[in-house]
Structure formats: structure tokens, C-alpha cells
Scaffold this motif. Structure first.
Motif, PDB file in Angstrom:
ATOM      1  N   TYR A  35       0.847  -1.188   0.000  1.00  0.00           N
ATOM      2  CA  TYR A  35       0.000   0.000   0.000  1.00  0.00           C
ATOM      3  C   TYR A  35       0.887   1.244   0.000  1.00  0.00           C
ATOM      4  O   TYR A  35       1.969   1.256   0.588  1.00  0.00           O
ATOM      5  CB  TYR A  35      -0.860   0.061   1.271  1.00  0.00           C
ATOM      6  CG  TYR A  35      -1.963  -0.959   1.373  1.00  0.00           C
ATOM      7  CD1 TYR A  35      -1.714  -2.238   1.853  1.00  0.00           C
ATOM      8  CD2 TYR A  35      -3.265  -0.632   1.021  1.00  0.00           C
ATOM      9  CE1 TYR A  35      -2.735  -3.168   1.971  1.00  0.00           C
ATOM     10  CE2 TYR A  35      -4.295  -1.549   1.143  1.00  0.00           C
ATOM     11  CZ  TYR A  35      -4.014  -2.815   1.618  1.00  0.00           C
ATOM     12  OH  TYR A  35      -5.029  -3.725   1.741  1.00  0.00           O
ATOM     13  N   GLN A  37       0.671   5.204   1.284  1.00  0.00           N
ATOM     14  CA  GLN A  37      -0.112   6.129   2.097  1.00  0.00           C
ATOM     15  C   GLN A  37       0.576   7.488   2.103  1.00  0.00           C
ATOM     16  O   GLN A  37       1.641   7.652   2.706  1.00  0.00           O
ATOM     17  CB  GLN A  37      -0.270   5.612   3.531  1.00  0.00           C
ATOM     18  CG  GLN A  37      -1.175   6.505   4.385  1.00  0.00           C
ATOM     19  CD  GLN A  37      -1.287   6.039   5.823  1.00  0.00           C
ATOM     20  OE1 GLN A  37      -0.436   5.329   6.326  1.00  0.00           O
ATOM     21  NE2 GLN A  37      -2.362   6.446   6.489  1.00  0.00           N
ATOM     22  N   GLN A  41      -3.662  10.949   4.194  1.00  0.00           N
ATOM     23  CA  GLN A  41      -4.571  10.251   3.282  1.00  0.00           C
ATOM     24  C   GLN A  41      -4.750   8.795   3.702  1.00  0.00           C
ATOM     25  O   GLN A  41      -4.000   8.268   4.525  1.00  0.00           O
ATOM     26  CB  GLN A  41      -4.043  10.317   1.845  1.00  0.00           C
ATOM     27  CG  GLN A  41      -4.015  11.718   1.264  1.00  0.00           C
ATOM     28  CD  GLN A  41      -3.612  11.724  -0.198  1.00  0.00           C
ATOM     29  OE1 GLN A  41      -3.723  10.711  -0.884  1.00  0.00           O
ATOM     30  NE2 GLN A  41      -3.134  12.862  -0.670  1.00  0.00           N
ATOM     31  N   ALA A  42      -5.729   8.156   3.099  1.00  0.00           N
ATOM     32  CA  ALA A  42      -5.961   6.737   3.363  1.00  0.00           C
ATOM     33  C   ALA A  42      -4.921   5.891   2.631  1.00  0.00           C
ATOM     34  O   ALA A  42      -4.429   6.280   1.566  1.00  0.00           O
ATOM     35  CB  ALA A  42      -7.352   6.353   2.887  1.00  0.00           C
ATOM     36  N   PRO A  43      -4.583   4.736   3.154  1.00  0.00           N
ATOM     37  CA  PRO A  43      -3.728   3.808   2.412  1.00  0.00           C
ATOM     38  C   PRO A  43      -4.397   3.393   1.109  1.00  0.00           C
ATOM     39  O   PRO A  43      -5.615   3.177   1.061  1.00  0.00           O
ATOM     40  CB  PRO A  43      -3.597   2.606   3.351  1.00  0.00           C
ATOM     41  CG  PRO A  43      -3.930   3.133   4.701  1.00  0.00           C
ATOM     42  CD  PRO A  43      -4.947   4.207   4.478  1.00  0.00           C
ATOM     43  N   MET A  88       4.418   7.010   2.882  1.00  0.00           N
ATOM     44  CA  MET A  88       4.642   5.826   3.713  1.00  0.00           C
ATOM     45  C   MET A  88       4.220   4.627   2.871  1.00  0.00           C
ATOM     46  O   MET A  88       3.142   4.647   2.263  1.00  0.00           O
ATOM     47  CB  MET A  88       3.812   5.900   4.988  1.00  0.00           C
ATOM     48  CG  MET A  88       3.860   4.651   5.834  1.00  0.00           C
ATOM     49  SD  MET A  88       5.353   4.544   6.822  1.00  0.00           S
ATOM     50  CE  MET A  88       4.762   5.346   8.319  1.00  0.00           C
ATOM     51  N   LEU A  90       3.322   0.697   3.035  1.00  0.00           N
ATOM     52  CA  LEU A  90       2.911  -0.321   4.004  1.00  0.00           C
ATOM     53  C   LEU A  90       2.811  -1.676   3.329  1.00  0.00           C
ATOM     54  O   LEU A  90       2.219  -1.805   2.258  1.00  0.00           O
ATOM     55  CB  LEU A  90       1.549   0.037   4.600  1.00  0.00           C
ATOM     56  CG  LEU A  90       1.486   1.336   5.407  1.00  0.00           C
ATOM     57  CD1 LEU A  90       0.043   1.764   5.612  1.00  0.00           C
ATOM     58  CD2 LEU A  90       2.175   1.167   6.736  1.00  0.00           C
TER      59      LEU A  90
ATOM     60  N   GLY B  42       2.646   1.501  11.506  1.00  0.00           N
ATOM     61  CA  GLY B  42       1.729   0.853  10.587  1.00  0.00           C
ATOM     62  C   GLY B  42       0.328   0.792  11.151  1.00  0.00           C
ATOM     63  O   GLY B  42       0.008   1.430  12.162  1.00  0.00           O
ATOM     64  N   LEU B  43      -0.511   0.005  10.508  1.00  0.00           N
ATOM     65  CA  LEU B  43      -1.916  -0.097  10.900  1.00  0.00           C
ATOM     66  C   LEU B  43      -2.122  -1.297  11.813  1.00  0.00           C
ATOM     67  O   LEU B  43      -1.669  -2.403  11.511  1.00  0.00           O
ATOM     68  CB  LEU B  43      -2.807  -0.246   9.666  1.00  0.00           C
ATOM     69  CG  LEU B  43      -2.773   0.912   8.678  1.00  0.00           C
ATOM     70  CD1 LEU B  43      -3.570   0.573   7.440  1.00  0.00           C
ATOM     71  CD2 LEU B  43      -3.315   2.163   9.314  1.00  0.00           C
ATOM     72  N   PHE B  88      -8.851   4.433  11.271  1.00  0.00           N
ATOM     73  CA  PHE B  88      -9.335   4.235   9.910  1.00  0.00           C
ATOM     74  C   PHE B  88     -10.467   3.220   9.899  1.00  0.00           C
ATOM     75  O   PHE B  88     -10.350   2.121  10.437  1.00  0.00           O
ATOM     76  CB  PHE B  88      -8.213   3.716   8.991  1.00  0.00           C
ATOM     77  CG  PHE B  88      -7.178   4.736   8.668  1.00  0.00           C
ATOM     78  CD1 PHE B  88      -6.024   4.817   9.420  1.00  0.00           C
ATOM     79  CD2 PHE B  88      -7.340   5.602   7.597  1.00  0.00           C
ATOM     80  CE1 PHE B  88      -5.041   5.748   9.120  1.00  0.00           C
ATOM     81  CE2 PHE B  88      -6.366   6.544   7.296  1.00  0.00           C
ATOM     82  CZ  PHE B  88      -5.215   6.620   8.057  1.00  0.00           C
ATOM     83  N   PHE B  99     -10.140   2.000   2.354  1.00  0.00           N
ATOM     84  CA  PHE B  99     -10.011   2.741   3.602  1.00  0.00           C
ATOM     85  C   PHE B  99     -10.665   4.112   3.519  1.00  0.00           C
ATOM     86  O   PHE B  99     -10.686   4.749   2.454  1.00  0.00           O
ATOM     87  CB  PHE B  99      -8.523   2.957   3.936  1.00  0.00           C
ATOM     88  CG  PHE B  99      -7.811   1.719   4.396  1.00  0.00           C
ATOM     89  CD1 PHE B  99      -7.187   0.881   3.491  1.00  0.00           C
ATOM     90  CD2 PHE B  99      -7.751   1.405   5.742  1.00  0.00           C
ATOM     91  CE1 PHE B  99      -6.514  -0.249   3.923  1.00  0.00           C
ATOM     92  CE2 PHE B  99      -7.080   0.288   6.188  1.00  0.00           C
ATOM     93  CZ  PHE B  99      -6.471  -0.547   5.271  1.00  0.00           C
ATOM     94  N   GLY B 100     -11.159   4.573   4.651  1.00  0.00           N
ATOM     95  CA  GLY B 100     -11.540   5.970   4.793  1.00  0.00           C
ATOM     96  C   GLY B 100     -10.298   6.814   4.994  1.00  0.00           C
ATOM     97  O   GLY B 100      -9.169   6.302   5.086  1.00  0.00           O
ATOM     98  N   THR B 101     -10.486   8.113   5.081  1.00  0.00           N
ATOM     99  CA  THR B 101      -9.361   9.039   5.194  1.00  0.00           C
ATOM    100  C   THR B 101      -8.828   9.149   6.613  1.00  0.00           C
ATOM    101  O   THR B 101      -7.811   9.784   6.836  1.00  0.00           O
ATOM    102  CB  THR B 101      -9.742  10.436   4.698  1.00  0.00           C
ATOM    103  OG1 THR B 101     -10.958  10.819   5.336  1.00  0.00           O
ATOM    104  CG2 THR B 101      -9.936  10.460   3.191  1.00  0.00           C
ATOM    105  N   GLY B 102      -9.506   8.538   7.554  1.00  0.00           N
ATOM    106  CA  GLY B 102      -9.021   8.506   8.928  1.00  0.00           C
ATOM    107  C   GLY B 102      -9.550   9.646   9.780  1.00  0.00           C
ATOM    108  O   GLY B 102      -9.770  10.761   9.302  1.00  0.00           O
TER     109      GLY B 102
END
Lengths: 113, 109
Positions: A35, A37, A41-43, A88, A90, B42-43, B88, B99-102
Motif C-alpha cells: 500500500y 499512504q 490520506q488513506a492507504p 509511507m 505499508l 503501521g496499521l 481508519f 479505507f476511509g481518510t481517517g
């Protein structure tokens, strides 16, 4: 113990100079994802592998390539980085049959000078 | 294409509850997720809910799903300073995560 590892955590490259980002996993998952990012912004999914089967997203620029030499490792190659590629990056993995559950690495932050 | 929307910021006092909202467009989504991202990291998957469920609770986290309105929310009870992060929302759609923009959650003492 780290499950999805990304190296390096920070990468600085020059405009137009090829760069490779690395991802490895200890989960033995057969699906791996990259991904992008950008800031705030969203990934966004670039591409993914089911085993050695490569799946590119339609809007991923040709400048981005990937290699997966074995189950554990996956590389992201940026052939000619532009300023707009600073982001970034990911890496994530999932198990076949459980693609909905993705495990993310800590990311590599790329800076293009 | 698919669209997942979230408000950008939420600020809460430590000890209060936080509610982060998300709307999505595809009613056929099978799974909906909440991820947490701390600065420079990271997520982290917090929780997910299958589309045939209305609610899921996991310790301090409660997920509510309103399929009619395509609205998903995450409630964090007793919010702590360590909960400060970007959250997110994501949906599983045609074999990938959208994904949404967070939402940036800031917790103050």
C-alpha cells in the motif's frame, strides 16, 4: 515477536534514483500486499500477490514494480522516484481463505530529494 | 468507485467515551473494519464486524453497524491518552480493503 517486518523504516532517495523497499513475514501467509499512504490520506493498494500470482491495481503507475522471490519476502521497486512518490509504504499479509484479515508491517517512510 | 468517509478530527477528555463515525457506499460489503495508526507506525487491526451483525463488543470497544444507513461507528469507553491516534474505517470490497481518510483522535487530560 515481529510478524511483518519492513526495512528500512526510513529511506531517502534522490529524484530519479531507483529504490527498493523490503518486506518480510514470519506468518507463512501466502498473500502479500503493498500500500501507498500519502500524508493525511488513506492507504491505497498498489498490488498484491497470491503466492507467486501478481495482481496489479489498474491505477498503479508503471514506475512501481514488485518481486516476490519466496513466501517470506516481497520487494517494492520504484524505478524512477518522483517527488510525488514520497509517502509511507505499508506491507501487509493475509492467509488464503482469510483475505479479509490483513496484518500490517510498521511501514517505510520514503523521502525523495 | 467505492467511497468510505470519516470526519477528520475528534477531541475528547480523558475518561470520557469517544465515538468515531464512518459511512460507506457499498451495501454488499461483507466485512467492515477499524484500524488504529499511531504516529510513524503501521496499521493495527482493532476489530471488525461481519455485515450480518449489528453490534460487536470487545473490552472497551463497541462497534455499531447500521446497514440501512450504511453507517459504522466505533465507541471507545474510558478513553485514555494512549488512545490518541488516527482511526481508519475500512470495508472489504471486491477482494480488497477500501479505507476511509481517517479520524484523528486527540485525548486531553
Amino acid at each position: 515477536d515481529a510478524m511483518v517486518i519492513q526495512n528500512p523504516r526510513y529511506q531517502v532517495t534522490q529524484f530519479g534514483k531507483p529504490v527498493t523497499l523490503s518486506c518480510s513475514q514470519t506468518l507463512n501467509h501466502n498473500v502479500m500486499y503493498w500500500y501507498q499512504q500519502k500524508s493525511s490520506q488513506a492507504p491505497k493498494l498498489l498490488f498484491h500477490y497470491y503466492d507467486k500470482d501478481f495482481n496489479n491495481e489498474a491505477d498503479t503507475p508503471d514506475n512501481f514494480q514488485s518481486r516476490r522471490p519466496n513466501t517470506s519476502f516481497c520487494f517494492l521497486d520504484i524505478r524512477s522516484p518522483g517527488l510525488g512518490d514520497a509517502a509511507m509504504y505499508l506491507c501487509a499479509t493475509s492467509r488464503e481463505g482469510e483475505k479479509e484479515t490483513q496484518y500490517f508491517g510498521p511501514g517505510t517512510r520514503l523521502l525523495v530529494l | 468507485g467505492e467511497d468510505v468517509e470519516q470526519s477528520l478530527f475528534l477531541s475528547v477528555r480523558e475518561g470520557d467515551s469517544s465515538v468515531i463515525n464512518c459511512t460507506y457506499t457499498d451495501s454488499s460489503s461483507t466485512y467492515l473494519y477499524w484500524y488504529k495508526q499511531e504516529p510513524g507506525a503501521g496499521l493495527q487491526l482493532l476489530t471488525y464486524i461481519f455485515s450480518n451483525m449489528d453490534m460487536k463488543q470487545d473490552q472497551r470497544l463497541t462497534v455499531l453497524l447500521n446497514k440501512k444507513d450504511k453507517h459504522l461507528s466505533l465507541r471507545i469507553a474510558d478513553t485514555q491518552t494512549g488512545d490518541s491516534a488516527i482511526y481508519f474505517c475500512a470495508e472489504w470490497w471486491t477482494d480488497k480493503l477500501i479505507f476511509g481518510t481517517g479520524t484523528r483522535l486527540q485525548v486531553f487530560p
